[in-house]
Design an enzyme around this catalytic site. Structure first.
Site, mmCIF file in Angstrom:
data_model
loop_
_atom_site.group_PDB
_atom_site.id
_atom_site.type_symbol
_atom_site.label_atom_id
_atom_site.label_comp_id
_atom_site.label_asym_id
_atom_site.label_seq_id
_atom_site.Cartn_x
_atom_site.Cartn_y
_atom_site.Cartn_z
ATOM 1 N N GLN A 1 0.855 -1.189 0.000
ATOM 2 C CA GLN A 1 0.000 0.000 0.000
ATOM 3 C C GLN A 1 0.891 1.239 0.000
ATOM 4 O O GLN A 1 1.785 1.359 0.851
ATOM 5 C CB GLN A 1 -0.889 -0.014 1.243
ATOM 6 C CG GLN A 1 -1.927 1.099 1.233
ATOM 7 C CD GLN A 1 -2.779 1.094 2.489
ATOM 8 O OE1 GLN A 1 -2.235 1.164 3.588
ATOM 9 N NE2 GLN A 1 -4.088 1.034 2.328
ATOM 10 N N TYR B 1 -6.037 9.818 5.454
ATOM 11 C CA TYR B 1 -4.713 10.189 4.946
ATOM 12 C C TYR B 1 -4.898 11.175 3.794
ATOM 13 O O TYR B 1 -6.024 11.555 3.473
ATOM 14 C CB TYR B 1 -3.920 8.939 4.557
ATOM 15 C CG TYR B 1 -3.585 8.100 5.769
ATOM 16 C CD1 TYR B 1 -2.772 8.614 6.785
ATOM 17 C CD2 TYR B 1 -4.105 6.826 5.932
ATOM 18 C CE1 TYR B 1 -2.486 7.871 7.926
ATOM 19 C CE2 TYR B 1 -3.824 6.071 7.072
ATOM 20 C CZ TYR B 1 -3.014 6.604 8.067
ATOM 21 O OH TYR B 1 -2.738 5.878 9.188
ATOM 22 N N CYS C 1 -9.295 -13.861 16.268
ATOM 23 C CA CYS C 1 -9.107 -12.517 16.826
ATOM 24 C C CYS C 1 -10.402 -12.105 17.513
ATOM 25 O O CYS C 1 -11.493 -12.353 16.999
ATOM 26 C CB CYS C 1 -8.777 -11.572 15.675
ATOM 27 S SG CYS C 1 -9.087 -9.848 16.053
ATOM 28 N N CYS D 1 -10.223 -6.936 20.123
ATOM 29 C CA CYS D 1 -10.058 -6.134 21.346
ATOM 30 C C CYS D 1 -9.302 -4.843 21.063
ATOM 31 O O CYS D 1 -9.383 -3.879 21.824
ATOM 32 C CB CYS D 1 -9.310 -6.946 22.397
ATOM 33 S SG CYS D 1 -7.613 -7.319 21.900
ATOM 34 N N CYS E 1 -2.712 -4.985 18.995
ATOM 35 C CA CYS E 1 -2.319 -4.468 17.669
ATOM 36 C C CYS E 1 -2.521 -2.958 17.596
ATOM 37 O O CYS E 1 -1.576 -2.189 17.755
ATOM 38 C CB CYS E 1 -3.068 -5.212 16.576
ATOM 39 S SG CYS E 1 -4.859 -5.162 16.727
ATOM 40 N N CYS F 1 -0.242 -9.206 20.127
ATOM 41 C CA CYS F 1 -1.623 -9.670 20.038
ATOM 42 C C CYS F 1 -2.067 -10.257 21.375
ATOM 43 O O CYS F 1 -1.346 -11.059 21.975
ATOM 44 C CB CYS F 1 -1.743 -10.721 18.944
ATOM 45 S SG CYS F 1 -3.394 -11.422 18.826
ATOM 46 N N LYS G 1 -20.226 -8.340 24.355
ATOM 47 C CA LYS G 1 -18.860 -8.875 24.531
ATOM 48 C C LYS G 1 -18.782 -10.334 24.099
ATOM 49 O O LYS G 1 -17.833 -11.035 24.446
ATOM 50 C CB LYS G 1 -18.439 -8.770 26.004
ATOM 51 C CG LYS G 1 -18.334 -7.357 26.518
ATOM 52 C CD LYS G 1 -16.985 -6.775 26.186
ATOM 53 C CE LYS G 1 -16.927 -5.321 26.604
ATOM 54 N NZ LYS G 1 -15.828 -4.603 25.977
HETATM 55 C C1 LIG Z 1 -2.670 -2.301 13.817
HETATM 56 C C2 LIG Z 1 -3.454 -1.942 12.598
HETATM 57 C C3 LIG Z 1 -2.839 -1.203 11.606
HETATM 58 C C4 LIG Z 1 -3.556 -0.871 10.444
HETATM 59 N N1 LIG Z 1 -2.890 -0.218 9.442
HETATM 60 C C5 LIG Z 1 -3.530 -0.002 8.265
HETATM 61 C C6 LIG Z 1 -2.812 0.498 7.143
HETATM 62 O O1 LIG Z 1 -1.595 0.649 7.165
HETATM 63 N N2 LIG Z 1 -3.528 0.763 6.018
HETATM 64 C C7 LIG Z 1 -4.868 0.508 5.918
HETATM 65 O O2 LIG Z 1 -5.460 0.767 4.860
HETATM 66 N N3 LIG Z 1 -5.546 -0.037 6.942
HETATM 67 C C8 LIG Z 1 -4.913 -0.315 8.094
HETATM 68 N N4 LIG Z 1 -5.589 -0.957 9.108
HETATM 69 C C9 LIG Z 1 -6.975 -1.432 8.879
HETATM 70 C C10 LIG Z 1 -6.964 -2.907 8.417
HETATM 71 O O3 LIG Z 1 -6.334 -3.071 7.180
HETATM 72 C C11 LIG Z 1 -8.395 -3.504 8.311
HETATM 73 O O4 LIG Z 1 -9.082 -2.860 7.285
HETATM 74 C C12 LIG Z 1 -9.190 -3.404 9.610
HETATM 75 O O5 LIG Z 1 -8.406 -3.843 10.687
HETATM 76 C C13 LIG Z 1 -10.498 -4.212 9.559
HETATM 77 O O6 LIG Z 1 -10.300 -5.532 9.153
HETATM 78 P P1 LIG Z 1 -10.140 -6.754 10.206
HETATM 79 O O7 LIG Z 1 -11.369 -6.805 11.066
HETATM 80 O O8 LIG Z 1 -9.996 -7.972 9.343
HETATM 81 O O9 LIG Z 1 -8.925 -6.465 11.019
HETATM 82 C C14 LIG Z 1 -4.912 -1.277 10.285
HETATM 83 C C15 LIG Z 1 -5.513 -2.016 11.298
HETATM 84 C C16 LIG Z 1 -4.806 -2.364 12.437
HETATM 85 C C17 LIG Z 1 -5.464 -3.199 13.487
HETATM 86 S S1 SF4 Z 2 -4.678 -7.739 19.715
HETATM 87 FE FE1 SF4 Z 2 -5.520 -7.230 17.702
HETATM 88 S S2 SF4 Z 2 -5.261 -9.091 16.510
HETATM 89 FE FE2 SF4 Z 2 -5.007 -9.671 18.643
HETATM 90 S S3 SF4 Z 2 -7.035 -10.296 19.345
HETATM 91 FE FE3 SF4 Z 2 -6.881 -8.137 19.848
HETATM 92 S S4 SF4 Z 2 -7.709 -7.088 18.020
HETATM 93 FE FE4 SF4 Z 2 -7.281 -9.188 17.423
#
Ligand SMILES: Cc1cc2nc3c(=O)[nH]c(=O)nc-3n(C[C@H](O)[C@H](O)[C@H](O)COP(=O)(O)O)c2cc1C
Ligand code: SF4
Length: 531
Positions: A134, A204, A372, A375, A379, A392, A460
């Site tokens: 990205q 951004y 996951c 929470c 991360c 994590c 929760k």
């Molecule tokens: C620690 C962290 C860093 C992230 N950094 C980016 C990033 O660099 N660019 C981006 O587009 N989204 C970023 N996101 C969003 C994720 O790509 C994703 O869209 C979001 O976590 C939802 O999907 P999930 O439920 O599968 O995690 C970030 C998310 C987390 C948790």
């Molecule tokens: S720390 Fe991030 S990746 Fe790990 S369980 Fe919590 S939300 Fe999920």
């Protein structure tokens, strides 16, 4: 052979054939169950082996120079080994320091970064995964404390409440940044990436131009949707010019900004018509800094809740789309793909928590998935909250991986763990996995501790995935003996002849100190917990 025996023999053969048929049926049904997840996907000259894309997630694992670290490469390699179809590497800066974001962010604005980026793509490709990166300019989300310069944006409006006031970009500066995006994309191609993703969302720079909240310009880059989309369109066109016709381009957007006065899904469908031409895949995210609970989904949102946005984009433009958001359950992923709401399933935190998610789905160990729990502590809390490298809550093997399992104790070792909550179970499982004879003592009738109790509160409920996974993992370990309804008194422990004792007797639940609310909450929580 007596007639009785021959009859018995026939029944046995019949039973064996029957069981074999059932087994074949189960295997076939299983394949059918996830057939959409494991269907390859081709866009321009990139073919993914399945429909799971790791979404970009900043890790803070980079070197302070902006170079990829070996820790970083190892982290992505684990996910590639785990079977994911495409890894979209976290946002890399196209223009540092001005456009940088976060501590130790990756950079792609100079050829110096090529060797390590090449090492990464080579490593990931070895495991059959595709890899993209990205590319991003943080705009007003950059911080002068790190960059030593005032951040830039569309207008002088911070990208989050209380953030720094940025300086509006001049037209010449916009054109310089457009070139920077193109050069970064070309560099990605040279480094061996299969695709690039242009970040047009999440507060951004490009999103600051797209959003009416942060763009108050009166020139050709502000006002109408077409004008607000102009910067992003120039970037996309420049990237296409640099990477040529065979290289796929992804565009990530915040389809609904979920902010008062911000772009709605309908607005995004409008501005996308100025952007979609050279874009191959639209990565349909949502939310801005001020609505981050939608962008990095809070745990009460159901798996895949936002797929309706990808569906709307797909229907309008007929382009492949990615959806994401709390997708942890393979059935949900499969259903989204089967319904045609999206073409790719984006998975972010699910792959931090379990790098092997795809392999476990493909080879049938769905119960083994360490889901996951959204929470956002290990991360997002580390990376965004306090600028530390990610960890994590449910996976202590981030970032190193499960290499510890190869280590085995070389003499008998008894481990007694007191407390069958999630921490006690993790300690007990780890000890058993490296060969210790392990005894887990829990005073209550059930394992799972506080996490199991708290997950009874409807909002929760996702938390239950953690203790359930731990119980499943513990049950599969033959050298782990769990005693519930057991008081960990000295005599009992002595009888187990421990070499190591682990005290994991747990923590106390915390309620916010809001006077009336606390009392009501406690009563409500008590009622739920007792029900
Ligand atoms: C620690 C962290 C860093 C992230 N950094 C980016 C990033 O660099 N660019 C981006 O587009 N989204 C970023 N996101 C969003 C994720 O790509 C994703 O869209 C979001 O976590 C939802 O999907 P999930 O439920 O599968 O995690 C970030 C998310 C987390 C948790
Ligand atoms: S720390 Fe991030 S990746 Fe790990 S369980 Fe919590 S939300 Fe999920």
């Amino acid at each position: 052979m007596s007639s009785n025996l021959s009859w018995q023999f026939t029944i046995n053969i019949y039973n064996k054939i029957y069981s074999f048929t059932i087994l074949i049926q189960e295997i076939t049904n299983y394949e059918k169950k996830y057939q959409h997840i494991f269907e390859p996907f081709t866009v321009r000259r990139m073919t993914m082996k399945n429909r799971i894309m790791m979404t970009p997630m900043g890790t803070n694992y980079g070197e302070s120079s902006g170079e990829m670290s070996f820790l970083h490469i190892n982290y992505y390699e684990q996910r590639a080994k785990g079977g994911v179809g495409l890894i979209m590497v976290e946002n890399a800066s196209v223009d540092s320091p001005e456009g940088s974001n976060g501590t130790t962010q990756l950079r792609i604005d100079h050829d110096n970064y090529l060797p390590r980026l090449f090492k990464l793509t080579e490593t990931v490709h070895k495991h059959g995964a595709c890899i993209g990166i990205q590319i991003n300019h943080a705009g007003a989300s950059a911080q002068s404390a790190r960059t030593n310069m005032q951040p830039v944006s569309a207008s002088d409006i911070p990208s989050k409440a209380g953030g720094e006031i940025p300086r509006p970009l001049s037209k010449d500066e916009i054109m310089r940044i457009v070139k920077k995006y193109g050069e970064a994309a070309k560099r990605a191609q040279i480094a061996g990436f299969d695709t690039v993703e242009i970040h047009g969302g999440h507060s951004y720079l490009l999103s600051q131009f797209l959003s009416p909240i942060t763009n108050k310009r009166t020139d050709e880059f502000g006002g109408s949707l077409e004008n607000r989309a102009r910067f992003a369109r120039l970037v996309i066109e420049e990237v296409r010019r640099q990477v040529g016709p065979f290289f796929p381009i992804f565009l990530r957007i915040s389809a609904d900004e979920f902010m008062e006065g911000g772009n709605t899904l309908e607005d995004s469908l409008e501005y996308l018509k100025y952007l979609e031409k050279e874009v191959d895949v639209i990565d349909v995210s949502c939310g801005l800094n001020g609505s981050i609970q939608y962008q990095i989904d809070a745990n009460h949102f159901p798996d895949g809740w936002r797929s309706y946005m990808a569906k709307a984009v797909k229907e309008r433009f007929g382009k492949p789309c990615v959806t994401m958001g709390n997708i942890r359950d393979p059935h949900v992923a499969e259903d989204i793909l089967a319904r045609g709401d999206a073409d790719l399933i984006g998975m972010g935190r699910g792959l931090i928590a379990d790098p092997e998610w795809v392999n476990k789905v493909e080879f049938g160990d769905v119960c083994d998935i360490r889901k996951c729990i959204s929470c956002n502590i290990g991360c997002a809390g580390n990376r965004i909250g306090v600028n530390r490298p990610i960890r994590c809550t449910v996976n202590p093997n981030v970032p190193d991986g499960e290499g510890y399992k190869k280590l085995k104790v070389n003499k008998p070792c008894n481990v007694v763990v007191i407390g069958g909550g999630t921490a006690g179970m993790e300690a007990a499982c780890t000890a058993a996995e490296v060969g210790c004879t392990t005894f887990l003592l829990e005073k209550k009738p059930n394992l799972g501790g506080l996490a199991a109790e708290i997950s009874k509160i409807p909002d929760k409920k996702r938390l239950a995935d953690f203790p359930n996974y731990m119980i499943h993992r513990a049950n599969n370990l033959k050298n782990l003996f769990a005693f519930t309804n057991t008081d960990a008194n000295v005599d009992f422990i002595k009888n187990l002849k421990p070499n190591i004792i682990v005290n994991a007797t747990g923590s106390s639940p915390l309620l916010p100190p809001i006077p009336d609310c606390t009392r009501t909450l406690t009563k409500k929580a008590e009622k739920l917990l007792l029900s």
